[in-house]
Scaffold this active site. Sequence first.
Site, short mmCIF file in Angstrom:
data_model
loop_
_atom_site.label_atom_id
_atom_site.label_comp_id
_atom_site.label_asym_id
_atom_site.label_seq_id
_atom_site.Cartn_x
_atom_site.Cartn_y
_atom_site.Cartn_z
N LYS A 192 0.99 -1.38 0.49
CA LYS A 192 0.13 -0.47 0.08
C LYS A 192 1.09 1.14 0.03
CE LYS A 192 -2.08 3.47 1.61
NZ LYS A 192 -1.87 4.52 1.10
N GLY A 245 6.21 4.93 8.50
CA GLY A 245 5.59 6.55 8.27
C GLY A 245 5.25 6.98 10.03
N SER A 246 4.45 7.53 10.08
CA SER A 246 4.59 8.39 11.11
C SER A 246 4.08 7.25 12.14
CB SER A 246 3.12 9.69 10.99
OG SER A 246 2.00 8.91 10.87
N GLY A 250 1.31 4.56 13.07
CA GLY A 250 2.11 3.37 14.07
C GLY A 250 1.10 2.77 14.97
N GLU A 268 8.48 1.28 11.73
CA GLU A 268 9.72 2.34 11.41
C GLU A 268 9.13 3.59 11.04
OE1 GLU A 268 12.64 1.15 11.38
OE2 GLU A 268 12.38 -0.55 10.23
N CYS A 303 13.76 10.61 7.56
CA CYS A 303 13.20 9.89 8.91
C CYS A 303 14.10 10.41 9.86
CB CYS A 303 12.75 8.68 9.33
SG CYS A 303 13.62 8.12 8.23
N GLU A 402 8.96 16.01 15.82
CA GLU A 402 9.49 16.21 14.40
C GLU A 402 9.04 16.99 13.37
OE1 GLU A 402 8.40 12.06 11.81
OE2 GLU A 402 10.61 12.26 11.71
P1 NAD Z 1 1.74 8.15 7.21
O1 NAD Z 1 2.44 6.95 9.05
O2 NAD Z 1 1.40 9.25 7.63
O3 NAD Z 1 1.59 7.37 6.28
C1 NAD Z 1 2.56 6.45 6.01
C2 NAD Z 1 1.84 6.00 5.36
O4 NAD Z 1 0.71 4.91 6.70
C3 NAD Z 1 0.70 5.96 4.14
O5 NAD Z 1 0.94 5.00 3.26
C4 NAD Z 1 -0.42 5.93 4.17
O6 NAD Z 1 -1.50 6.13 3.92
C5 NAD Z 1 -0.73 5.22 5.06
N1 NAD Z 1 -1.68 5.10 6.51
C6 NAD Z 1 -2.28 6.23 6.59
N2 NAD Z 1 -3.25 6.17 7.66
C7 NAD Z 1 -3.50 4.98 8.21
C8 NAD Z 1 -4.26 3.95 8.68
N3 NAD Z 1 -5.36 3.86 9.56
N4 NAD Z 1 -4.09 2.82 8.79
C9 NAD Z 1 -3.29 2.38 7.88
N5 NAD Z 1 -2.48 2.82 6.87
C10 NAD Z 1 -2.73 3.98 7.38
O7 NAD Z 1 2.97 9.07 7.63
P2 NAD Z 1 4.09 10.01 5.98
O8 NAD Z 1 3.35 11.32 6.40
O9 NAD Z 1 3.47 9.29 5.18
O10 NAD Z 1 5.41 9.77 6.79
C11 NAD Z 1 5.40 10.71 7.61
C12 NAD Z 1 6.17 10.09 8.94
O11 NAD Z 1 7.24 8.67 8.34
C13 NAD Z 1 7.29 10.65 9.55
O12 NAD Z 1 6.68 10.56 10.80
C14 NAD Z 1 8.49 10.07 9.11
O13 NAD Z 1 9.29 10.09 10.95
C15 NAD Z 1 8.39 9.18 9.54
N6 NAD Z 1 9.52 7.46 8.66
C16 NAD Z 1 9.88 7.44 8.82
C17 NAD Z 1 10.74 6.27 8.24
C18 NAD Z 1 11.40 5.23 8.92
O14 NAD Z 1 12.11 4.43 8.14
N7 NAD Z 1 11.51 4.84 10.60
C19 NAD Z 1 11.05 6.66 6.98
C20 NAD Z 1 10.10 7.55 6.20
C21 NAD Z 1 9.40 8.22 7.18
#
Ligand code: NAD
Length: 499
Positions: A192, A245-246, A250, A268, A303, A402
């Site tokens: 996804k 992601g965020s 998570g 992550e 990140c 962040e």
């Molecule tokens: P996000 O968490 O909003 O989205 C990440 C993914 O999760 C997307 O595919 C999104 O569609 C999906 N998502 C959103 N809501 C969901 C739900 N309710 N159920 C299931 N999936 C859902 O984050 P973002 O805005 O895409 O990315 C930014 C964040 O990601 C920052 O906090 C950043 O630090 C983190 N990040 C971490 C790493 C790492 O390796 N640690 C790498 C890149 C980004």
Amino acid sequence: MPRVTLPADMTERLAKLAPPSQAVIDGDLVEAASGATFHNVSPRDGQVLNLVTACQADDVERAVAGARAAFEDGRWRDQGPRQKKAVLFRLAELMERDADELALLESLDVGKPISDARNVDIPLAINTCRWYAEALDKVYGEVGTSPADRLSYAVHEPLGVIGAIVPWNFPLHMAMWKVAPALAMGNSVVLKPAEQSPLTALKLGALALEAGLPPGVLNVIPGLGGVAGEALALSMDVDMIAFTGSGPVGRRLMEYSARSNLKRVSLELGGKSPQIVFADCPDLEAAAQAAAWGVFYNQGEVCTAASRLLVEAPIKDAFLARVIEVAKGMKVGDPLDPSTQFGAMVSERQMNTALDYIATADSQGARRVLGGQRVRQEAGGFYVEPTIFDQVRPDQTLAREEVFGPVLGVMTFSSEDEAMRLANDTVYGLAAGLWTADVSKALRGARRLKAGLVWVNGWDACDITMPFGGFKQSGFGRDRSLHALHKYADLKSVSVTLR
Ligand code: NAD
């Protein structure tokens, strides 16, 4: 890696480009059953690039069912290592063949400089695919110490169906960090992509079919996080969610797991990574470059961004002056201009978040010494210039939260203990770095810093061979290295009694 020289004029390439829009489900390129789509906007100019299939719960169910069927009948899992390698190597070759197109799609979709997409993101994604192809037959089990009438052994078995939910900052690269080891281990995958960046994932799904990956083994379901992502994470037939992601999402994924089938979750998440520069730094110029690029690379949407710079008091002023100079020299511009070093933020929302953090830092009394403005507004896109605040206090928002944008907070310290205390004063623990010529101080620091990645006299100086992931609220589970292969496997103990 030799850098690829890009043509200055992208007009012709853009005219020929047909961005993918359909989901990849069970071997077919398809629309959502409901016909739903979403607008895929390019942050480069704020214009709609294309309409992309918005998978709904029923589409996700179809993808999961296809992945399950593929796993259970063994069409991929049961292939020998040589066959599996051949398919993954072929996939890497096809990605290489289409690297220019993949780079263009990535740059348009998320606003990153095309030179970075072509020279960093895409080659690293390809390298990841090759690395796991090579590694897949280096996974050994164990033979236990048993009595003479018994043979006991433990084997790594694939988990089954992996749901990979990935972000938009390095779309294809992050996807490959999950897809490659999961496939190498023999699993089926439902990927996804983030709604901001579906294009290279969709292309990957099509390339995987062309490479000979059997239908159903890799499915790609574009859609909104709260719809497609949620359905995937709540599915009773998904064995694991591998997420980048965020933090808030998570946390939800862990709830979804608890509410459904207790699927495994690996997270992550974000970071607030400190980079510490001691007065005895062996190369202040290299440290200044790392301080600036460590936070401003990819518009700060990284990140591991070194968003807190901790400098020892005696060198602070001169060092910061040099960091500001380096940042001023970064070429902000159109992501499709090969000479651009700093492009657009991924979305209007992300841009506004960064601008809000800048306003908060101003209002809390941090001293803005560079930038702080939206720029290139005439292009219609979402650009924020590199921004630096000095005299940031540990209790201020900029030291704690962040930003995920181009904003650096600078602090000063007077002793090793104070540096460690400030560095560890965060809920995050993804990356940390320190610069010193004193080997004992370096090794003490590497031990005391609470982070999954520690860099000494460099920033982000590591590769696919080393595990990647966080301590504390930066998550758990590791991408990269052989550890990632084990993440997508279960350990089975078998004991045979000899009669
Ligand atoms: P996000 O968490 O909003 O989205 C990440 C993914 O999760 C997307 O595919 C999104 O569609 C999906 N998502 C959103 N809501 C969901 C739900 N309710 N159920 C299931 N999936 C859902 O984050 P973002 O805005 O895409 O990315 C930014 C964040 O990601 C920052 O906090 C950043 O630090 C983190 N990040 C971490 C790493 C790492 O390796 N640690 C790498 C890149 C980004």
